[in-house]
Design an enzyme around this catalytic site. Structure first.
Site, PDB file in Angstrom:
ATOM      1  N   THR A 187      -1.199   6.714  18.349  1.00 24.45           N
ATOM      2  CA  THR A 187      -2.189   7.763  18.075  1.00 24.45           C
ATOM      3  C   THR A 187      -2.581   7.799  16.601  1.00 24.45           C
ATOM      4  O   THR A 187      -1.819   7.374  15.727  1.00 24.45           O
ATOM      5  CB  THR A 187      -1.651   9.163  18.442  1.00 24.45           C
ATOM      6  OG1 THR A 187      -0.595   9.510  17.536  1.00 24.45           O
ATOM      7  CG2 THR A 187      -1.155   9.217  19.879  1.00 24.45           C
TER       8      THR A 187
ATOM      9  N   TYR B  15       0.839  -1.207   0.000  1.00 22.26           N
ATOM     10  CA  TYR B  15       0.000   0.000   0.000  1.00 22.26           C
ATOM     11  C   TYR B  15       0.872   1.254   0.000  1.00 22.26           C
ATOM     12  O   TYR B  15       0.707   2.137  -0.853  1.00 22.26           O
ATOM     13  CB  TYR B  15      -0.912  -0.016   1.232  1.00 22.26           C
ATOM     14  CG  TYR B  15      -1.910   1.114   1.270  1.00 22.26           C
ATOM     15  CD1 TYR B  15      -3.019   1.120   0.436  1.00 22.26           C
ATOM     16  CD2 TYR B  15      -1.747   2.173   2.162  1.00 22.26           C
ATOM     17  CE1 TYR B  15      -3.940   2.154   0.474  1.00 22.26           C
ATOM     18  CE2 TYR B  15      -2.666   3.215   2.207  1.00 22.26           C
ATOM     19  CZ  TYR B  15      -3.762   3.197   1.368  1.00 22.26           C
ATOM     20  OH  TYR B  15      -4.670   4.229   1.416  1.00 22.26           O
TER      21      TYR B  15
END
Ligand code: UDP
Length: 292
Positions: free
Chosen positions: A182, A117
């Site tokens: 995060t 990807y």
């Protein structure tokens, strides 16, 4: 408008309300094959974006980004029309610069499970800029950070849909790793607004430009928010962290603010409410059209 989809991860249900509209046309097509149509603008969003989907057939993932970009750029060259590439924050890999600015070249593993990807999307950016230099095409490149909202697939595998569906079904919420990594989550309507503004910029504005919501949350905090919002009794369970999972991700959107006059309007709390309402309807078998 011509909408192309090979329905590998998309569903017809998502565009059902547009079918029959006089200016809407649907083509089942895979961008890895050439396409001959007449259009004024091209938005190239093709490629599965969820790690479980793009890792299912990694060779096809790279082909979709690379051959797909070549085919769409060839189409734009024949038509001399504008073309926009949906690139990704994954071009920054596991970033050593925080928050990420567009001039950061990234920290990407070229041979890992995410590489099909990441490197596919990086190569697509290279192709866009070579078509600009070599063929003087009008290109626009957006680097999209984590985006969520209604019409995601319930088994998409990404964190927001997983957590919302798990919470609604009272299933354990699967936290990969320690949950301190995060992400910054952008609501889909904000993203679409950013993409359309980018397409409308002057011919000499190419990007790349970050599009995302700078609000940064740990994955654990996201899980707590989803539990609070749904009133779910689901417990948190730890699962192994996938290989090469980025530790942190937050867009610097100064360029988007300046060049597009754009910034996200929908905070995570509000977007999660709309997304939860959508999945609740879907799981109960009653469709909910969430609008903002
Ligand atoms: N994640 C998680 N539980 C899940 C799905 C994802 O803890 O059920 C984590 C994942 O490891 C990553 C983050 O949530 O750190 C975002 O994952 P996602 O697949 O949504 O997108 P990514 O930004 O990694 O491409």
């Amino acid at each position: 408008m011509i909408c192309l989809d090979n329905f590998f991860t998309g569903t017809k249900r998502n565009i059902e309300h547009l079918i029959g509209h006089p200016r809407f046309e649907l083509l089942r097509h895979d961008v890895t094959f050439p396409l001959y149509v007449e259009v004024d603008e091209i938005y190239n969003l093709a490629c599965p974006a969820s790690p479980i989907h793009y890792q299912h057939d990694p060779v096809q993932t790279t082909k979709t980004s690379v051959h797909g970009a070549i085919n769409m750029l060839g189409l734009a060259k024949r038509l001399r029309c504008r073309i926009l590439q949906a690139s990704t924050s994954e071009v920054y890999g596991d970033p050593a610069v925080h928050p990420q600015t567009e001039d950061y070249w990234g920290n990407v593993n070229p041979i890992g499970p995410r590489s099909c990807y990441d490197e596919g999307k990086r190569c697509a950016e290279t192709l866009f800029f070579d078509y600009l230099r070599q063929h003087r095409l009008e290109i626009k490149v957006a680097r999209i950070f984590n985006t969520y909202g209604p019409r995601m697939h319930p088994n998409d595998g990404r964190v927001v849909s997983n957590f919302v569906v798990q919470a609604l079904q009272g299933e354990p919420i699967t936290i990969y790793g320690d949950g301190n990594q995060t992400r910054s989550f952008c609501y889909v309507d904000d993203l679409v607004d950013g993409l359309m503004r980018l397409m409308g910029t002057a011919a000499d504005f190419t990007g790349p430009v970050n599009l995302g919501n700078p609000g940064e949350f740990t994955i654990r905090r996201l899980a707590e928010m989803v539990i609070d919002m749904t009133g779910s009794k689901s417990k948190l369970v730890a699962k192994p962290l996938p290989a090469d999972d980025p530790r942190q991700r937050q867009p610097n959107i100064a360029l988007a603010k300046r060049a597009l006059g754009w910034e996200p309007r929908i905070p995570l709390e509000d977007g999660l409410k709309l997304t939860t309402a959508y999945f609740d309807g879907l799981l109960r078998g009653t469709s909910v059209e969430a609008t903002t």
